[in-house]
Write an enzyme that holds these catalytic residues in place. Structure first.
Site, PDB file in Angstrom:
ATOM      1  N   SER A 130      36.543  32.170  33.156  1.00 61.29           N
ATOM      2  CA  SER A 130      36.230  32.246  34.557  1.00 61.29           C
ATOM      3  C   SER A 130      35.630  33.670  34.747  1.00 61.29           C
ATOM      4  O   SER A 130      34.664  33.965  34.298  1.00 61.29           O
ATOM      5  CB  SER A 130      37.288  32.256  35.422  1.00 61.29           C
ATOM      6  N   LYS A 150      34.738  27.956  31.510  1.00 64.14           N
ATOM      7  CA  LYS A 150      35.077  27.713  32.748  1.00 64.14           C
ATOM      8  C   LYS A 150      33.975  27.636  34.012  1.00 64.14           C
ATOM      9  O   LYS A 150      33.869  28.984  34.220  1.00 64.14           O
ATOM     10  CB  LYS A 150      36.109  28.356  33.311  1.00 64.14           C
ATOM     11  N   GLN A 156      35.874  27.167  42.872  1.00 60.83           N
ATOM     12  CA  GLN A 156      36.894  26.501  43.536  1.00 60.83           C
ATOM     13  C   GLN A 156      36.847  27.502  45.008  1.00 60.83           C
ATOM     14  O   GLN A 156      36.580  28.880  44.940  1.00 60.83           O
ATOM     15  CB  GLN A 156      38.294  26.610  42.969  1.00 60.83           C
TER      16      GLN A 156
END
Length: 401
Positions: free
Chosen positions: A294, A319, A323
């Site tokens: 991330s 990743k 979101q």
């Protein structure tokens, strides 16, 4: 840069590279009411509540309907009750109650991304890349990730232990552990000045004060000019996006940092570096591994593709979706929803692929036969002089100088 608050949200529930939004207003309320009045859904709930052989309350059926909706989405989207939402907010502040482990699906397997320092998971010997095959003696599969996370969260709320059976990364050796939840404190920035005036900074996550703490540390070294800088992002599962962007900006004086792309307007943004920078002329290496995900991948890619640093280690987690944490009309709850993807400065989509290091070091050359780090990769508690990957980075810096 858009005015909404953006973050890489992370918690024991799993990785969440995110944009934090508040979407309250008349339009949102009207849309909500329209959907609540949807006749087929209400008819189904009412019929089951009235006639089904086993009694279910309306609340239970609504919860089941919500679960059914999210089962159609990706594993990073979920409904957060008050406790889960609170845990995510607390984790961004560097402290939360739980088992201290990040979990995600990888190659259709439920995989450990990373255990946090001094957490029950780390103390039990759980390692990045380990695969969960059983929870409380029950077999688990990738399609059951949400139910597994829900059960783990429930045991955390109830302060109950869980039994896990896992398989080591790159092997078929299984082991069992029992872990109990506890208060997890995460110090995101730790630093040490090594021999030859080489600075070493371990960044374990991206929290509210990470940029501030990093700047303070670099300022302390200004009176002692550095010959090199090692930024350790191993086992860093992510955190707040604004912190990742600001830290990238510390080391870059130009160039794109990251771009996001989605269906609605505010999910589309480009972030660029400002001219102000620190330690500009210092050779820099970034350490990554399978547990780097991330926000740490955003930072690593920004430094790599803008030519500021070389990456050394193993391919990162991969990743690449975004979101949003969207508060619901019911106070205290929220929806964690995948709304976009992100791309690196050169436009690469690293989702499920990861970032390839410039200097690839095979896992077996830096670990024991049980895939255990030679030192604790999550902190500076071990003797850093024995960390072979750090020593490789030091050797590279000396060559560059």
């Amino acid at each position: 840069m858009s005015g909404i608050i953006r973050n890489f949200s992370f918690a024991a529930a799993g990785l969440a590279l995110g944009l934090s939004l508040t979407l309250f207003g008349q339009e949102h309320t009207q849309q909500y009411k329209t959907r609540v009045d949807y006749p087929v859904l209400l008819d189904v709930i009412d019929t089951i509540e009235t006639y089904y052989v086993k009694k279910f309350t309306e609340e239970e059926l609504i919860e089941a309907a919500i679960e059914g909706i999210f089962s159609k989405l990706d594993p990073y989207s979920s409904f957060l009750d008050k406790q889960a939402f609170s845990n995510i907010q607390e984790s961004n502040d560097g402290e939360y109650y739980g088992f201290g482990v990040e979990i995600a699906t990888d190659n259709d397997q439920i995989t450990i991304v990373t255990p946090f320092p001094q957490s029950p998971a780390e103390l039990a010997g759980i390692m990045p890349g380990d695969r969960i095959i059983k929870l409380n003696q029950q077999l688990v599969t990738a399609d059951k990730l949400e139910s597994l996370l829900s059960e783990i969260k429930q045991h955390s709320y109830d302060k109950q232990a869980i039994d896990l059976e896992l398989v080591r990364a790159n092997s078929e050796t299984s082991y069992k552990v029992t872990i109990s939840p506890s208060l997890i404190s995460i110090n995101s920035v730790e630093a040490q000045l090594l021999d030859n005036q080489i600075g070493y900074i371990r960044l374990s996550s991206f929290q509210e004060n990470s940029t501030q703490d990093l700047v303070k540390q670099l300022a302390l070294w200004q009176t002692k000019p550095l010959n090199g800088l090692i930024l350790d992002l191993r086992n860093n599962p992510g955190g707040l996006l604004d912190q990742a962007i600001q830290i990238a900006d510390i080391f870059l004086d130009r160039g794109r940092i990251v771009a996001t792309e989605g269906r609605f307007f505010d999910a589309n943004s480009d972030y660029y570096a400002s001219p102000q920078t620190m330690v500009k002329s210092v050779p820099m290496l970034v350490l990554i591994n399978k547990g780097s995900a991330s926000a740490s991948e955003v930072l690593a890619a920004a430094l790599q593709e803008n030519g500021r640093a070389k990456l050394i280690g193993q391919t990162s987690f991969g990743k690449g979706t975004v979101q949003s944490l969207i508060p619901t009309l019911t106070e205290g709850n929220a929806i964690k929803l995948t709304i976009a993807k992100y791309t690196t400065p050169n436009g690469k989509d690293i989702h499920s692929r990861g970032i390839e290091p410039d200097i690839k070091v095979a896992l077996e050359t830096i670990t024991t036969d049980e895939s255990m780090p030679i030192i604790d990769a999550n902190s500076l508690r071990g003797d850093i002089a024995e960390d072979k990957l750090v020593n490789s980075a030091i050797a590279w810096i000396k060559t560059e100088k």
